[in-house]
Design a protein around this motif. Sequence first.
Motif, PDB file in Angstrom:
ATOM      1  N   ALA A   1      -8.822  -8.897   3.659  1.00 28.70           N
ATOM      2  CA  ALA A   1      -7.436  -8.883   3.209  1.00 28.70           C
ATOM      3  C   ALA A   1      -7.121  -7.484   2.722  1.00 28.70           C
ATOM      4  O   ALA A   1      -8.012  -6.708   2.371  1.00 28.70           O
ATOM      5  N   GLY A   2      -5.851  -7.161   2.684  1.00 29.22           N
ATOM      6  CA  GLY A   2      -5.482  -5.822   2.222  1.00 29.22           C
ATOM      7  C   GLY A   2      -4.011  -5.706   1.941  1.00 29.22           C
ATOM      8  O   GLY A   2      -3.214  -6.604   2.259  1.00 29.22           O
ATOM      9  N   PRO A   3      -3.610  -4.590   1.353  1.00 26.63           N
ATOM     10  CA  PRO A   3      -2.201  -4.344   1.078  1.00 26.63           C
ATOM     11  C   PRO A   3      -1.479  -3.829   2.313  1.00 26.63           C
ATOM     12  O   PRO A   3      -2.099  -3.520   3.335  1.00 26.63           O
ATOM     13  N   ILE A   4      -0.165  -3.733   2.226  1.00 23.31           N
ATOM     14  CA  ILE A   4       0.644  -3.061   3.246  1.00 23.31           C
ATOM     15  C   ILE A   4       1.193  -1.809   2.585  1.00 23.31           C
ATOM     16  O   ILE A   4       2.183  -1.858   1.867  1.00 23.31           O
ATOM     17  N   TYR A   5       0.507  -0.702   2.805  1.00 23.05           N
ATOM     18  CA  TYR A   5       0.798   0.529   2.094  1.00 23.05           C
ATOM     19  C   TYR A   5       2.008   1.273   2.644  1.00 23.05           C
ATOM     20  O   TYR A   5       2.246   1.296   3.856  1.00 23.05           O
ATOM     21  N   ARG A   6       2.726   1.931   1.759  1.00 22.90           N
ATOM     22  CA  ARG A   6       3.584   3.047   2.139  1.00 22.90           C
ATOM     23  C   ARG A   6       2.681   4.270   2.315  1.00 22.90           C
ATOM     24  O   ARG A   6       1.536   4.278   1.872  1.00 22.90           O
ATOM     25  N   LEU A   7       3.208   5.345   2.922  1.00 23.42           N
ATOM     26  CA  LEU A   7       2.372   6.518   3.145  1.00 23.42           C
ATOM     27  C   LEU A   7       1.899   7.137   1.842  1.00 23.42           C
ATOM     28  O   LEU A   7       0.770   7.641   1.754  1.00 23.42           O
TER      29      LEU A   7
END
Length: 417
Positions: A335-341
């Motif tokens: 699982a993981g985040p949905i990052y901005r740059l």
Amino acid sequence: MNIAHLPHLSSPSASLPEARAAEAFRILDHVTVVDLTSSIAGPYATMLLSDFGARVIKVERPAGDDSRQWGPPFLDGESLWYLSVNRNKKSVALDYGTPAGRAVLEGLLDKADVVVTNLLGKTQAKLGLDASTLRESRPRLIHVSLTGFGLDGPNAALPCYDLIAEGYSGVMDLTGPPDAEPQKVGAPAADMLAGADAALAVLAALHKRAATGQGCALDISLTQSMIRFMSPRIVPYLGSGELPRRTGGKDSVIAIYQTFETADLPLTLGLGNDGIWKRFWEAVGDPAGAEGAHVATNADRRIHRDEIVARISAVLRTRPRAEWLELFARAKVPAGPIYRLDEVVEDPHFRARSAFYRIPREGEDLPQVALGIHMDGEAAGCFSPPPRLGEHNEEVLRTLLGYDDQAIDALRASGAI
């Protein structure tokens, strides 16, 4: 990376460690590459080779690489797109359409192990830069043609950019929500994939040459590199006749493999096998959720995907993302985040892996994304910043070709440099 001193500047690059001048990846320091390309794919290919130690001579027309003008944003007067794919090179600004300029180019090619061009096949032939012409007197030369559609076939004469290649590949048709317009990937995927293919092919060709003494002609295309990227979608279609459609990342051969909302921020979740499926439900406190014949295998779970997604969605909305990610990490659930740059470049894991650094140049800090390959525990070092247009004219002419002051002055007078 030396992180002892970081300047306090306004740009995000101020927090990056300074480039480490290292010899760790000087594996190709016996290889000279003449790079005749512009834009992204070709320069990326030659930058990859330079990261492994190759000497890359970037031969640019007097107007310079097209990508030098791609902005804003600009930094220190140059496009950040250009700066992203041109480190470790020496720039020679050369009009090789003139007799004097062509003589310089021929001299550079005589010294080269590899030449890379992104000119269309007919243009290569017209300018005498095609493989058969250049290799006639240089049988050890590895000639790389990096074009949109390759050197043959009905579309060989067509111009192409990353956007065009993505459209041909099918990736845009499968990217985005079902009710949205087709979307390109958020980075120049075809350029980067084709560039990586070209670098890989050069390494294989160098290995072949070491055994046979002969170079070869390599034909790389943006469209076919992008199509190969789509293999896990294309092969299932060819074998089943089932045509996948856009789903906004909420469908996959794996059930479950998509994004979910939490109490605050979205996350990604990949339950890629039966063991992970069971660990997920144990982690969320409902071991019984993994049981039942209707969810026993991935094929079963695909049939009941909508029902399962609804159950998981209800569970994940009860806690914030950070709590779930900590829990899933302990349970070994992907699982993981949905990052901005900005979040990508601030992530402590990628910082620890030396994924980003800055190169000082004339009082400015040029940000870079590292090669990302570690060898014997070392990350690749950086030898030099992306060059200014024609920055190394004299250095290359003197050290590589043996030109003296008089010869260089004559080239300037002729307009060749």
